[in-house]
Design a protein around this motif. Structure first.
Motif, PDB file in Angstrom:
ATOM      1  N   ASP A   1       0.821  -1.217   0.000  1.00 42.51           N
ATOM      2  CA  ASP A   1       0.000   0.000   0.000  1.00 42.51           C
ATOM      3  C   ASP A   1       0.858   1.273   0.000  1.00 42.51           C
ATOM      4  O   ASP A   1       0.408   2.326  -0.460  1.00 42.51           O
ATOM      5  N   GLU A   2       2.114   1.187   0.472  1.00 43.14           N
ATOM      6  CA  GLU A   2       2.978   2.363   0.478  1.00 43.14           C
ATOM      7  C   GLU A   2       3.701   2.566  -0.854  1.00 43.14           C
ATOM      8  O   GLU A   2       4.459   3.531  -1.016  1.00 43.14           O
ATOM      9  N   LEU A   3       3.470   1.652  -1.794  1.00 46.71           N
ATOM     10  CA  LEU A   3       4.065   1.793  -3.126  1.00 46.71           C
ATOM     11  C   LEU A   3       3.099   2.419  -4.128  1.00 46.71           C
ATOM     12  O   LEU A   3       3.466   2.659  -5.281  1.00 46.71           O
ATOM     13  N   ALA A   4       1.856   2.666  -3.709  1.00 48.91           N
ATOM     14  CA  ALA A   4       0.885   3.311  -4.602  1.00 48.91           C
ATOM     15  C   ALA A   4       1.349   4.735  -4.904  1.00 48.91           C
ATOM     16  O   ALA A   4       1.732   5.475  -3.996  1.00 48.91           O
ATOM     17  N   LEU A   5       1.323   5.125  -6.176  1.00 47.41           N
ATOM     18  CA  LEU A   5       1.847   6.426  -6.587  1.00 47.41           C
ATOM     19  C   LEU A   5       0.736   7.411  -6.907  1.00 47.41           C
ATOM     20  O   LEU A   5      -0.278   7.051  -7.507  1.00 47.41           O
ATOM     21  N   ASP A   6       0.966   8.665  -6.523  1.00 51.29           N
ATOM     22  CA  ASP A   6       0.065   9.738  -6.945  1.00 51.29           C
ATOM     23  C   ASP A   6       0.377  10.065  -8.410  1.00 51.29           C
ATOM     24  O   ASP A   6       1.435   9.702  -8.929  1.00 51.29           O
ATOM     25  N   PRO A   7      -0.518  10.761  -9.125  1.00 52.76           N
ATOM     26  CA  PRO A   7      -0.302  11.031 -10.552  1.00 52.76           C
ATOM     27  C   PRO A   7       1.007  11.772 -10.846  1.00 52.76           C
ATOM     28  O   PRO A   7       1.679  11.466 -11.829  1.00 52.76           O
ATOM     29  N   ALA A   8       1.380  12.721  -9.996  1.00 52.90           N
ATOM     30  CA  ALA A   8       2.609  13.487 -10.247  1.00 52.90           C
ATOM     31  C   ALA A   8       3.842  12.590 -10.140  1.00 52.90           C
ATOM     32  O   ALA A   8       4.779  12.697 -10.941  1.00 52.90           O
ATOM     33  N   SER A   9       3.868  11.693  -9.153  1.00 54.08           N
ATOM     34  CA  SER A   9       4.997  10.764  -9.014  1.00 54.08           C
ATOM     35  C   SER A   9       5.046   9.807 -10.192  1.00 54.08           C
ATOM     36  O   SER A   9       6.125   9.499 -10.716  1.00 54.08           O
ATOM     37  N   GLU A  10       3.870   9.345 -10.614  1.00 51.21           N
ATOM     38  CA  GLU A  10       3.798   8.441 -11.769  1.00 51.21           C
ATOM     39  C   GLU A  10       4.372   9.125 -13.006  1.00 51.21           C
ATOM     40  O   GLU A  10       5.155   8.527 -13.762  1.00 51.21           O
ATOM     41  N   ALA A  11       4.007  10.383 -13.205  1.00 47.59           N
ATOM     42  CA  ALA A  11       4.490  11.123 -14.376  1.00 47.59           C
ATOM     43  C   ALA A  11       5.996  11.343 -14.310  1.00 47.59           C
ATOM     44  O   ALA A  11       6.697  11.273 -15.331  1.00 47.59           O
ATOM     45  N   ALA A  12       6.512  11.600 -13.110  1.00 47.76           N
ATOM     46  CA  ALA A  12       7.940  11.869 -12.947  1.00 47.76           C
ATOM     47  C   ALA A  12       8.801  10.654 -13.297  1.00 47.76           C
ATOM     48  O   ALA A  12       9.970  10.798 -13.682  1.00 47.76           O
ATOM     49  N   LEU A  13       8.231   9.454 -13.181  1.00 49.47           N
ATOM     50  CA  LEU A  13       8.984   8.235 -13.472  1.00 49.47           C
ATOM     51  C   LEU A  13       9.449   8.174 -14.917  1.00 49.47           C
ATOM     52  O   LEU A  13      10.460   7.551 -15.236  1.00 49.47           O
TER      53      LEU A  13
END
Length: 449
Positions: A223-235
């Motif tokens: 559950d602590e690995l779920a990403l918010d949209p901004a973090s997902e985009a930064a990847l």
């Protein structure tokens, strides 16, 4: 025109890369490397984890620089004590400060100074044999230790606490530290990061290494690995972060093998208080969420959700910071010497972490130091020489009672340590006290005298 005489204060990677660039210049240069300790190499000797011998092998490049004509090592010389900044400016045509970032950043929370709460800088220096830190005693009798931070130093601390005696045996960890780790009662190490897994500062090889520990299962909460949209985009633009996420997801999916210890990686949690009556007994953490600031940078914002972990040992690894030197400008906010691309003032320059802050890996210092040296040569190529003769500098230090350690003295220390290690199948057994180090260095004088 005679040789340009330059003092480099500090003998870590930045100092050696600066020396290498100076000695490769198309004009004659003499370099005196001034070091507070009797030993060179900085964090390569005293900061790199003992179970990472390949990283320490960069010292071979430094040995080649040290063997060049025009290089001198002046160890056991503390600037501000044995010699002052103003005196260096009189003795040399230029001074380059490459003193690194020698202390830790504070967390600024209640209980930070309770016994059992330690700066990672102290712990790392202790198990690596820094002579200033051998008097420290780390109580490792609690069942849980908490490491605050998500960089490579935090990973090193967590891993060292998790190593088995068999993994420690072939390293150059100090004997006292091996003894302490072997008898430690710690069964769980929790590493806490204030931001999410996509923002973690550790590098991928260090993260992967945790999954190969002989005596510890790595535990990650899915559950602590779920990403918010901004973090997902930064990847999309961060290869290391993408690889880290892949490794963390693999860890989260693993079934624990039942190893003696657990190494737990937590994300989006910040410490708010270290608790205990007279010593560390617990740490209170708050759950964070990520929000973009006015520049679009994601920052951790506390929520109302809190959690308390019982623990007897907290290791704070939230960053290194530089230390001021008498007579040298210093910016308290950044923990650096203010500079423009390495130029501080006429005749004064900086390289490495004291120039840019504690960022990058060992190799980053090469480009950084080269930039500084190019400016130095540009400034001083045609300037009249004022530097004192090499023998005058040495005479001044000896007159002041300095037990000077030259490079031959360091080689003597090195030979003693390697010889002791060879008998045990270890790279070296470090000399850890000032007396031991200076005595070994002075063997050269007595053998040749």
């Amino acid at each position: 025109m005679g040789a340009l005489r330059v003092a480099i204060v500090g003998s870590g990677p930045a100092g050696f890369y600066a020396a290498g660039a100076l000695l490769a210049a198309d004009l004659p240069v003499e370099v005196d490397m001034i070091e507070r300790l009797p030993t060179p190499w900085g964090l390569v000797r005293l900061g790199v984890a003992p179970d990472h011998p390949k990283i320490k092998s960069v010292s071979r490049a430094f040995e080649k620089i040290a063997s060049q004509p025009g290089f001198r090592f002046l160890g056991n010389v503390e600037v501000g004590v044995a010699v002052q900044h103003a005196e260096l400016l009189e003795l040399y045509d230029a001074v380059v400060y490459a003193v690194g970032a020698q202390t830790d950043r504070r967390m600024g929370i209640p209980g930070e100074d309770l016994p059992g709460s330690w700066a990672a800088t102290e712990f790392v220096a202790w198990y690596n044999g820094h002579p200033d830190f051998q008097h420290l005693e780390f109580d490792l009798s609690a069942e849980r230790a908490v490491v605050i931070g998500n960089g490579n130093v935090a990973v090193d601390v967590a891993r060292m606490l998790a190593l088995t005696p068999g993994e420690l045996a072939p390293t150059d960890t100090t004997d006292a530290a091996i003894e302490a780790f072997t008898h430690a009662r710690i069964r769980e190490i929790v590493m806490v990061g204030r931001r999410g897994p996509a923002q973690a500062a550790f590098t991928n090889p260090e993260l992967q290494e945790l999954g190969e520990l002989a005596g510890a299962d790595v535990i990650v909460r899915a559950d602590e690995l779920a990403l918010d949209p901004a973090s997902e985009a930064a990847l999309e633009h961060d290869t290391n972060a993408r690889r880290n996420l892949d490794v963390l997801r693999e860890y989260a999916a693993r079934v624990p093998a039942g190893k003696p210890k657990r190494l737990v990686l937590r994300f989006l949690m910040s410490p708010v208080e270290i608790t205990g009556d007279g010593r560390v007994e617990g740490i209170e953490l708050v759950r964070n969420r990520l929000e973009a600031d006015e520049r679009g940078q994601l920052r951790a914002v506390a929520t109302g959700e809190r959690e308390t972990l019982p623990t007897g040992a907290v290791f704070r690894s939230v960053g290194y910071r530089g230390v001021s030197l008498p007579g040298v400008p210093f910016d308290e906010g950044s923990g650096t010497i203010p500079n423009d691309r390495g130029r501080v003032s006429p005749g004064v320059y900086v390289a490495g972490w004291i120039k840019r802050g504690p960022t990058g890996v060992i190799g980053t210092n090469k480009k950084d130091a080269t930039e500084t040296v190019e400016l130095l040569l540009e400034d001083l190529r045609e300037a009249p020489r004022k530097g004192a003769a090499a023998e005058d500098v040495e005479a001044l230090l000896l007159e002041r009672g300095v037990r000077l350690v030259v490079y031959a003295g360091w080689i003597s220390i090195d030979e003693v340590e390697r010889g002791a290690g060879e008998k045990l199948g270890r790279p070296r057994v470090k000399l850890c006290t000032w007396d031991e180090l200076l005595s070994a260095a002075e063997q050269v004088a007595s053998e040749t005298g």
